[in-house]
Motif scaffolding. Structure first.
Motif, PDB file in Angstrom:
ATOM      1  N   ILE A   1       0.837  -1.198   0.000  1.00 22.43           N
ATOM      2  CA  ILE A   1       0.000   0.000   0.000  1.00 22.43           C
ATOM      3  C   ILE A   1       0.874   1.252   0.000  1.00 22.43           C
ATOM      4  CG2 ILE A   1      -1.589   1.364   1.428  1.00 22.43           C
ATOM      5  CD1 ILE A   1      -2.919  -1.293   2.228  1.00 22.43           C
ATOM      6  N   ALA A   2       1.965   1.205   0.754  1.00 25.38           N
ATOM      7  CA  ALA A   2       2.811   2.378   0.931  1.00 25.38           C
ATOM      8  C   ALA A   2       3.743   2.657  -0.253  1.00 25.38           C
ATOM      9  CB  ALA A   2       3.637   2.225   2.207  1.00 25.38           C
ATOM     10  N   SER A   3       4.042   1.644  -1.074  1.00 23.39           N
ATOM     11  CA  SER A   3       5.015   1.859  -2.151  1.00 23.39           C
ATOM     12  C   SER A   3       4.455   1.408  -3.495  1.00 23.39           C
ATOM     13  CB  SER A   3       6.314   1.118  -1.849  1.00 23.39           C
ATOM     14  OG  SER A   3       6.105  -0.265  -1.741  1.00 23.39           O
ATOM     15  N   THR A   4       4.793   2.179  -4.517  1.00 19.23           N
ATOM     16  CA  THR A   4       4.268   1.866  -5.843  1.00 19.23           C
ATOM     17  C   THR A   4       4.884   0.611  -6.425  1.00 19.23           C
ATOM     18  OG1 THR A   4       5.873   3.369  -6.842  1.00 19.23           O
ATOM     19  CG2 THR A   4       3.654   4.234  -6.428  1.00 19.23           C
ATOM     20  N   ASP A   5       6.123   0.314  -6.074  1.00 18.78           N
ATOM     21  CA  ASP A   5       6.713  -0.930  -6.558  1.00 18.78           C
ATOM     22  C   ASP A   5       7.668  -1.471  -5.509  1.00 18.78           C
ATOM     23  OD1 ASP A   5       8.787   0.878  -6.834  1.00 18.78           O
ATOM     24  OD2 ASP A   5       9.218   0.421  -8.912  1.00 18.78           O
ATOM     25  N   GLY A   6       7.906  -2.777  -5.613  1.00 18.08           N
ATOM     26  CA  GLY A   6       8.779  -3.399  -4.637  1.00 18.08           C
ATOM     27  C   GLY A   6       8.901  -4.882  -4.864  1.00 18.08           C
ATOM     28  N   ARG A   7       9.614  -5.483  -3.953  1.00 20.16           N
ATOM     29  CA  ARG A   7       9.916  -6.912  -4.034  1.00 20.16           C
ATOM     30  C   ARG A   7      10.026  -7.445  -2.613  1.00 20.16           C
ATOM     31  NH1 ARG A   7      14.412  -7.724  -8.177  1.00 20.16           N
ATOM     32  NH2 ARG A   7      12.631  -7.986  -9.527  1.00 20.16           N
ATOM     33  N   ALA A   8       9.543  -8.662  -2.406  1.00 20.55           N
ATOM     34  CA  ALA A   8       9.627  -9.284  -1.082  1.00 20.55           C
ATOM     35  C   ALA A   8       9.707 -10.801  -1.248  1.00 20.55           C
ATOM     36  CB  ALA A   8       8.411  -8.925  -0.239  1.00 20.55           C
ATOM     37  N   VAL A   9      10.266 -11.436  -0.259  1.00 24.60           N
ATOM     38  CA  VAL A   9      10.276 -12.899  -0.169  1.00 24.60           C
ATOM     39  C   VAL A   9       9.722 -13.246   1.206  1.00 24.60           C
ATOM     40  CG1 VAL A   9      11.693 -14.982  -0.109  1.00 24.60           C
ATOM     41  CG2 VAL A   9      12.277 -13.128  -1.692  1.00 24.60           C
ATOM     42  N   ILE A  10       8.710 -14.120   1.213  1.00 27.61           N
ATOM     43  CA  ILE A  10       8.139 -14.578   2.481  1.00 27.61           C
ATOM     44  C   ILE A  10       8.221 -16.095   2.522  1.00 27.61           C
ATOM     45  CG2 ILE A  10       6.083 -14.755   3.920  1.00 27.61           C
ATOM     46  CD1 ILE A  10       5.136 -12.124   2.793  1.00 27.61           C
ATOM     47  N   GLU A  11       8.854 -16.588   3.565  1.00 21.29           N
ATOM     48  CA  GLU A  11       8.877 -18.028   3.829  1.00 21.29           C
ATOM     49  C   GLU A  11       7.813 -18.262   4.886  1.00 21.29           C
ATOM     50  OE1 GLU A  11      12.766 -19.695   4.524  1.00 21.29           O
ATOM     51  OE2 GLU A  11      13.680 -18.229   3.174  1.00 21.29           O
TER      52      GLU A  11
ATOM     53  N   TRP B   1       5.964  -6.353  -7.228  1.00 22.61           N
ATOM     54  CA  TRP B   1       4.789  -5.553  -7.535  1.00 22.61           C
ATOM     55  C   TRP B   1       5.187  -4.217  -8.147  1.00 22.61           C
ATOM     56  CZ3 TRP B   1       6.377  -6.217  -2.481  1.00 22.61           C
ATOM     57  CH2 TRP B   1       6.639  -5.068  -1.735  1.00 22.61           C
ATOM     58  N   SER B   2       4.268  -3.715  -8.912  1.00 24.39           N
ATOM     59  CA  SER B   2       4.380  -2.374  -9.482  1.00 24.39           C
ATOM     60  C   SER B   2       3.100  -1.639  -9.114  1.00 24.39           C
ATOM     61  CB  SER B   2       4.544  -2.450 -10.993  1.00 24.39           C
ATOM     62  OG  SER B   2       3.333  -2.887 -11.587  1.00 24.39           O
ATOM     63  N   ASP B   3       2.921  -0.472  -9.692  1.00 19.94           N
ATOM     64  CA  ASP B   3       1.729   0.311  -9.407  1.00 19.94           C
ATOM     65  C   ASP B   3       0.453  -0.446  -9.761  1.00 19.94           C
ATOM     66  OD1 ASP B   3       0.736   2.659  -8.357  1.00 19.94           O
ATOM     67  OD2 ASP B   3       0.574   3.623 -10.308  1.00 19.94           O
ATOM     68  N   ASP B   4       0.508  -1.289 -10.782  1.00 19.40           N
ATOM     69  CA  ASP B   4      -0.686  -1.964 -11.281  1.00 19.40           C
ATOM     70  C   ASP B   4      -0.716  -3.467 -11.061  1.00 19.40           C
ATOM     71  OD1 ASP B   4      -1.734   0.442 -12.328  1.00 19.40           O
ATOM     72  OD2 ASP B   4      -0.468   0.229 -14.095  1.00 19.40           O
TER      73      ASP B   4
ATOM     74  N   LYS C   1      -2.607  -5.386  -8.551  1.00 11.67           N
ATOM     75  CA  LYS C   1      -2.224  -5.061  -7.180  1.00 11.67           C
ATOM     76  C   LYS C   1      -3.478  -4.827  -6.345  1.00 11.67           C
ATOM     77  CE  LYS C   1       0.482  -1.645  -4.620  1.00 11.67           C
ATOM     78  NZ  LYS C   1       1.298  -0.425  -4.793  1.00 11.67           N
ATOM     79  N   ARG C   2      -4.425  -4.121  -6.902  1.00  8.87           N
ATOM     80  CA  ARG C   2      -5.671  -3.817  -6.184  1.00  8.87           C
ATOM     81  C   ARG C   2      -6.366  -5.107  -5.747  1.00  8.87           C
ATOM     82  NH1 ARG C   2      -9.074   0.370  -8.870  1.00  8.87           N
ATOM     83  NH2 ARG C   2      -8.253   1.685  -7.245  1.00  8.87           N
ATOM     84  N   GLU C   3      -6.496  -6.085  -6.631  1.00 11.40           N
ATOM     85  CA  GLU C   3      -7.196  -7.329  -6.294  1.00 11.40           C
ATOM     86  C   GLU C   3      -6.403  -8.159  -5.277  1.00 11.40           C
ATOM     87  OE1 GLU C   3     -10.219  -9.925  -5.965  1.00 11.40           O
ATOM     88  OE2 GLU C   3     -10.222  -7.930  -6.862  1.00 11.40           O
ATOM     89  N   PHE C   4      -5.103  -8.239  -5.424  1.00  7.93           N
ATOM     90  CA  PHE C   4      -4.264  -8.983  -4.481  1.00  7.93           C
ATOM     91  C   PHE C   4      -4.414  -8.401  -3.068  1.00  7.93           C
ATOM     92  CE2 PHE C   4      -0.237 -10.015  -2.361  1.00  7.93           C
ATOM     93  CZ  PHE C   4      -0.117 -11.364  -2.629  1.00  7.93           C
TER      94      PHE C   4
ATOM     95  N   ASP D   1      -7.298   4.276   1.499  1.00 11.84           N
ATOM     96  CA  ASP D   1      -7.003   5.672   1.156  1.00 11.84           C
ATOM     97  C   ASP D   1      -5.509   5.898   0.992  1.00 11.84           C
ATOM     98  OD1 ASP D   1      -9.669   6.364   1.215  1.00 11.84           O
ATOM     99  OD2 ASP D   1      -9.615   6.987   3.321  1.00 11.84           O
ATOM    100  N   ARG D   2      -4.698   5.027   1.604  1.00  9.97           N
ATOM    101  CA  ARG D   2      -3.236   5.145   1.480  1.00  9.97           C
ATOM    102  C   ARG D   2      -2.716   4.444   0.246  1.00  9.97           C
ATOM    103  NH1 ARG D   2      -1.190   2.224   6.159  1.00  9.97           N
ATOM    104  NH2 ARG D   2       0.768   2.493   5.084  1.00  9.97           N
ATOM    105  N   ALA D   3      -3.547   3.642  -0.421  1.00 10.14           N
ATOM    106  CA  ALA D   3      -3.090   2.826  -1.552  1.00 10.14           C
ATOM    107  C   ALA D   3      -2.580   3.703  -2.682  1.00 10.14           C
ATOM    108  CB  ALA D   3      -4.224   1.938  -2.062  1.00 10.14           C
ATOM    109  N   LYS D   4      -1.493   3.273  -3.284  1.00  5.51           N
ATOM    110  CA  LYS D   4      -0.884   3.982  -4.412  1.00  5.51           C
ATOM    111  C   LYS D   4      -1.445   3.526  -5.744  1.00  5.51           C
ATOM    112  CE  LYS D   4       2.414   6.055  -1.977  1.00  5.51           C
ATOM    113  NZ  LYS D   4       2.281   7.390  -1.571  1.00  5.51           N
ATOM    114  N   ASP D   5      -2.335   2.523  -5.729  1.00  2.88           N
ATOM    115  CA  ASP D   5      -2.803   1.959  -6.993  1.00  2.88           C
ATOM    116  C   ASP D   5      -4.194   2.430  -7.369  1.00  2.88           C
ATOM    117  OD1 ASP D   5      -4.044  -1.351  -6.139  1.00  2.88           O
ATOM    118  OD2 ASP D   5      -4.108   0.501  -5.029  1.00  2.88           O
TER     119      ASP D   5
END
Length: 167
Positions: free
Chosen positions: A70-80, A94-97, A124-127, A162-166
């Motif tokens: 929500i806070a960033s328009t694009d990024g990358r993460a790994v979750i185990e 993720w990107s803006d869309d 991104k919105r649906e996820f 309201d904080r979402a960038k997408d």
């Protein structure tokens, strides 16, 4: 390529446990083992996720991920994911869309089934919306059990569209 989470209708009903230290602890206190599970659908493969133990072990990582998205328009993460009921590692971009998730599993039998399916790519919105539906169920049950802002604020922040960038 599809991704969804059906929350179903868990009863909750557990009580406030003053010894809980994390959001995950609170989730495990409030939900019962025999509560109705949620269902995560991944490209036609459905996984039952128990609120008490699966979400109890996943919630802190899931909330952090969605808040970051929500806070960033694009990024990358790994979750185990640490839950034995959901033995996966997600590589998320993720990107803006768009959101793209590639998965591997600690369970060799599931790994073979998952490997024949593509990763998930969705908006991104649906996820975010799919995860938020789970957060809202959990937030309502925690509030009903008497958990305060210490536990509810991160869930509320992760549901703040309201904080979402997408858009």
């Amino acid at each position: 390529m599809s991704f969804s989470i059906v929350c179903n209708n868990p009863r909750g009903g557990g009580r406030l446990n003053e010894a809980d230290e994390t959001l995950g602890d609170a989730v495990q206190s409030v939900f019962e083992l025999d509560d109705e599970d949620a269902e995560l659908e991944w490209n036609g493969m459905v996984f039952s996720l128990n609120y008490k133990y699966d979400f109890g072990m996943m919630i802190d990582d899931a909330v952090s991920l969605i808040a970051e998205m929500i806070a960033s328009t694009d990024g990358r993460a790994v979750i185990e994911w640490v839950s034995t009921g959901f033995p996966f590692t997600w590589k998320i971009d993720w990107s803006d869309d768009w959101v793209s998730v590639l998965v591997t599993s600690r369970d060799p039998d599931i790994e073979q089934k998952i490997l024949v399916r593509d990763g998930v790519k969705t908006t991104k919105r649906e996820f975010v919306r799919q995860w938020q539906s789970v957060f809202l169920v959990i937030m309502a049950k925690l509030a009903a059990a008497g958990y305060g802002e210490r536990y509810l604020s991160s869930l509320r922040d992760a549901c703040d569209t309201d904080r979402a960038k997408d858009g």
